[in-house]
Motif scaffolding. Sequence first.
Motif, mmCIF file in Angstrom:
data_model
loop_
_atom_site.group_PDB
_atom_site.id
_atom_site.type_symbol
_atom_site.label_atom_id
_atom_site.label_comp_id
_atom_site.label_asym_id
_atom_site.label_seq_id
_atom_site.Cartn_x
_atom_site.Cartn_y
_atom_site.Cartn_z
ATOM 1 N N VAL A 1 20.972 -25.281 -6.709
ATOM 2 C CA VAL A 1 20.298 -23.890 -6.012
ATOM 3 C C VAL A 1 21.191 -23.165 -6.806
ATOM 4 O O VAL A 1 20.341 -22.114 -6.948
ATOM 5 N N LEU A 2 22.538 -22.880 -7.280
ATOM 6 C CA LEU A 2 23.180 -22.551 -8.111
ATOM 7 C C LEU A 2 22.202 -22.127 -9.794
ATOM 8 O O LEU A 2 21.789 -20.811 -9.576
ATOM 9 N N ASN A 3 21.551 -23.069 -10.085
ATOM 10 C CA ASN A 3 20.200 -23.230 -11.173
ATOM 11 C C ASN A 3 19.115 -22.501 -10.139
ATOM 12 O O ASN A 3 17.952 -21.844 -11.283
ATOM 13 N N ALA A 4 18.355 -22.868 -9.391
ATOM 14 C CA ALA A 4 17.621 -22.119 -9.332
ATOM 15 C C ALA A 4 17.354 -20.085 -8.415
ATOM 16 O O ALA A 4 16.611 -19.637 -9.255
ATOM 17 N N ILE A 5 18.728 -20.850 -8.422
ATOM 18 C CA ILE A 5 18.984 -18.853 -8.054
ATOM 19 C C ILE A 5 18.880 -18.180 -9.628
ATOM 20 O O ILE A 5 18.422 -16.737 -10.167
ATOM 21 N N ILE B 1 15.402 -17.933 -10.841
ATOM 22 C CA ILE B 1 14.027 -16.887 -10.376
ATOM 23 C C ILE B 1 14.727 -16.022 -9.688
ATOM 24 O O ILE B 1 13.813 -15.321 -8.904
ATOM 25 N N GLN B 2 16.072 -15.626 -9.689
ATOM 26 C CA GLN B 2 16.697 -14.816 -8.646
ATOM 27 C C GLN B 2 15.889 -13.211 -8.797
ATOM 28 O O GLN B 2 15.020 -12.802 -10.185
ATOM 29 N N PRO B 3 16.042 -12.429 -7.768
ATOM 30 C CA PRO B 3 16.551 -12.373 -6.657
ATOM 31 C C PRO B 3 15.256 -13.467 -6.112
ATOM 32 O O PRO B 3 13.597 -13.912 -6.205
ATOM 33 N N ILE B 4 15.842 -14.257 -4.929
ATOM 34 C CA ILE B 4 15.018 -14.550 -4.097
ATOM 35 C C ILE B 4 16.052 -15.460 -2.825
ATOM 36 O O ILE B 4 17.242 -15.511 -2.318
ATOM 37 N N SER B 5 14.823 -15.802 -2.017
ATOM 38 C CA SER B 5 15.526 -16.272 -0.458
ATOM 39 C C SER B 5 16.358 -17.123 -0.694
ATOM 40 O O SER B 5 15.733 -18.138 -1.244
ATOM 41 N N ALA C 1 26.363 -20.390 1.574
ATOM 42 C CA ALA C 1 27.308 -19.894 2.394
ATOM 43 C C ALA C 1 28.733 -20.412 1.189
ATOM 44 O O ALA C 1 29.150 -18.800 1.022
ATOM 45 N N ARG C 2 28.660 -21.285 1.062
ATOM 46 C CA ARG C 2 29.510 -21.705 0.044
ATOM 47 C C ARG C 2 29.856 -20.934 -0.898
ATOM 48 O O ARG C 2 30.794 -20.851 -1.536
ATOM 49 N N LEU C 3 28.652 -20.742 -1.910
ATOM 50 C CA LEU C 3 28.014 -19.984 -2.927
ATOM 51 C C LEU C 3 28.459 -18.361 -2.918
ATOM 52 O O LEU C 3 29.593 -18.477 -3.676
ATOM 53 N N LEU C 4 28.302 -18.054 -1.783
ATOM 54 C CA LEU C 4 28.661 -16.274 -1.197
ATOM 55 C C LEU C 4 30.486 -16.285 -1.364
ATOM 56 O O LEU C 4 30.944 -15.875 -1.593
ATOM 57 N N ALA C 5 30.608 -17.791 -0.869
ATOM 58 C CA ALA C 5 32.190 -16.708 -0.287
ATOM 59 C C ALA C 5 33.045 -17.414 -0.767
ATOM 60 O O ALA C 5 33.869 -16.968 -1.480
ATOM 61 N N SER C 6 32.929 -18.364 -2.573
ATOM 62 C CA SER C 6 33.286 -18.478 -3.945
ATOM 63 C C SER C 6 33.011 -17.275 -5.133
ATOM 64 O O SER C 6 33.420 -18.240 -6.278
ATOM 65 N N GLY C 7 32.115 -16.508 -4.746
ATOM 66 C CA GLY C 7 31.571 -15.461 -5.312
ATOM 67 C C GLY C 7 30.637 -16.029 -6.312
ATOM 68 O O GLY C 7 30.289 -14.821 -7.523
ATOM 69 N N PHE C 8 30.187 -16.907 -6.501
ATOM 70 C CA PHE C 8 28.999 -17.514 -6.974
ATOM 71 C C PHE C 8 28.424 -16.567 -7.308
ATOM 72 O O PHE C 8 26.814 -16.281 -8.102
ATOM 73 N N VAL C 9 27.569 -16.025 -5.937
ATOM 74 C CA VAL C 9 26.456 -15.299 -6.025
ATOM 75 C C VAL C 9 26.940 -14.519 -4.800
ATOM 76 O O VAL C 9 28.008 -13.992 -3.864
ATOM 77 N N ARG C 10 25.425 -13.470 -4.749
ATOM 78 C CA ARG C 10 25.837 -12.508 -3.545
ATOM 79 C C ARG C 10 24.297 -12.456 -3.045
ATOM 80 O O ARG C 10 23.277 -12.278 -3.465
ATOM 81 N N GLU C 11 24.127 -11.339 -1.902
ATOM 82 C CA GLU C 11 23.227 -11.483 -1.328
ATOM 83 C C GLU C 11 23.191 -9.597 -1.261
ATOM 84 O O GLU C 11 23.976 -8.775 -1.194
ATOM 85 N N GLU C 12 21.829 -9.212 -1.724
ATOM 86 C CA GLU C 12 21.300 -7.908 -1.573
ATOM 87 C C GLU C 12 20.137 -7.905 -2.104
ATOM 88 O O GLU C 12 18.918 -8.211 -1.940
ATOM 89 N N GLY C 13 19.224 -6.627 -1.082
ATOM 90 C CA GLY C 13 17.994 -6.321 -0.061
ATOM 91 C C GLY C 13 17.257 -7.698 0.270
ATOM 92 O O GLY C 13 18.083 -8.251 0.597
ATOM 93 N N VAL C 14 16.670 -6.921 1.156
ATOM 94 C CA VAL C 14 15.273 -8.114 1.730
ATOM 95 C C VAL C 14 14.224 -7.846 1.520
ATOM 96 O O VAL C 14 13.637 -6.481 0.974
ATOM 97 N N PHE D 1 17.914 -11.668 0.216
ATOM 98 C CA PHE D 1 17.890 -12.215 -1.356
ATOM 99 C C PHE D 1 19.067 -13.020 -2.142
ATOM 100 O O PHE D 1 20.138 -11.427 -1.151
ATOM 101 N N LEU D 2 19.177 -13.544 -2.830
ATOM 102 C CA LEU D 2 20.274 -14.174 -3.881
ATOM 103 C C LEU D 2 20.324 -13.508 -4.390
ATOM 104 O O LEU D 2 18.849 -13.844 -5.593
ATOM 105 N N HIS D 3 21.315 -13.386 -5.397
ATOM 106 C CA HIS D 3 21.401 -13.006 -6.927
ATOM 107 C C HIS D 3 22.301 -13.513 -7.500
ATOM 108 O O HIS D 3 23.728 -13.812 -6.747
ATOM 109 N N ILE D 4 22.675 -14.453 -8.983
ATOM 110 C CA ILE D 4 24.222 -14.317 -9.415
ATOM 111 C C ILE D 4 24.884 -13.274 -9.037
ATOM 112 O O ILE D 4 24.186 -11.772 -10.297
ATOM 113 N N ASN D 5 26.056 -13.536 -9.215
ATOM 114 C CA ASN D 5 27.074 -12.716 -8.931
ATOM 115 C C ASN D 5 27.199 -12.349 -10.392
ATOM 116 O O ASN D 5 28.419 -13.443 -11.098
ATOM 117 N N PRO D 6 27.333 -11.393 -11.334
ATOM 118 C CA PRO D 6 27.689 -11.050 -12.664
ATOM 119 C C PRO D 6 29.138 -10.972 -13.008
ATOM 120 O O PRO D 6 30.162 -11.333 -14.472
#
Length: 408
Positions: A25-29, A32-36, A56-69, A82-87
């Motif tokens: 999942v992390l690699n897909a984000i 391809i980001q942004p990706i739903s 949900a786990r990746l958001l909680a651990s800070g690996f990804v962030r949610e931005e945009g609809v 949409f999901l993005h890698i958290n820079p």
Amino acid sequence: MRKIDLNRTGPARHHALRDFNEVLVLNAIREIQPISRADIAAHTGLEAGTVSKIVARLLASGFVREEGVGPASPLGGRKKRFLHINPDKAYALGIDVGPREITIALSDFSGRILRSTAVSNQPSPQQAVAEVAKVVRKMVRHAPDRTRVEGIGVSLMGLIDPATGRVLAGENLGWGQDVPFGALLKDALQIELPIYFENDARLAALAELWFGKDRVRQARELVFLDVGEGIGSGIVIGGQIYSGSVNGAGEFGHISIDPTGPACSCGGRGCLEVFASDPATLRRFHAVCRTEGNVAGASVSSVSDLVKLARQGNSLAIEALRQTAEYLGRGLVPIAYSVNPELIVIGGPITEAWDIIYPELRRTLTTQVNRFYLGYLTIVRSSLEHKPSLVGCIALVLARAFSFSGLG
């Protein structure tokens, strides 16, 4: 460094492989980001519920962030989020060691370079390491969060031991043979950070796999040809970087295209490198200028200068670039037949004259390679903004987080 191929890797079904699905999942984000969430499920083959839990786990651990609809579906239901890698999740340092200069860079978790500094290379590796260590320590101190600097990737020319950073044979660096560069660097830095080492051309190939255009990132069989002070190659087979039995695969610059030609630093004669490297191109151009009494050559000290002169319509500059392109075309012939890649990516200053060199490359290949092979071969220039081997240093560090054990 292995790269997960999202096109051929299916989901892991056993609960013990939960981490593998997180990496998928992390690699897909990342790719391809942004990706739903729905698009991740479609792309990976994972069930929608599984994707939601992993996200949900990746958001909680800070690996990804949610931005945009996205827009609402015509059939109703929720809008896509949409999901993005958290820079800001982590930072990486890259050290690209070249014959004339060494570039040190700091990047964020998305691979964006935040800061870059170049220092002159030195006559001895000890002197070079001392200069590099000063810059690295300063960059770590001024990182947005020094506790999140995850490691250092180092690009070295020639035959190296990636486990130790020892340069076994690196003629173009001018330091002699069997140089313990990695040990010297670790002693000089005195920093508790992991350091990873790799050949520059293989790192350039890794950079293209991670940060290149879609056509390049999706390639299963690829060769990156790095044209500069020397000529190195990175080979991708089955979506993976190929190193060879002693980490020496890809030295196409030392394939002889003229056994009676000039001596090469490797000990052979007529190697591709002595005809098509940047120094070879400049030597040929300056020799013609002297013969014809053309003063334009006095202002040319680099291939970039040569390209600028060609843009001004200088026939000698244009011809020098075309001759180099012809030699490169000859060098691509054994690559086309032995590796049979779907894609060859060429990097280096000479690609600034792509409109001049590409037609000559293709013409040479057309006369020497079977049309069946050519029909499946695409040749492109590198699209990376920064030097590919430097970007590869960054990818070498970040890849740990996107590998099976990277999430801990």
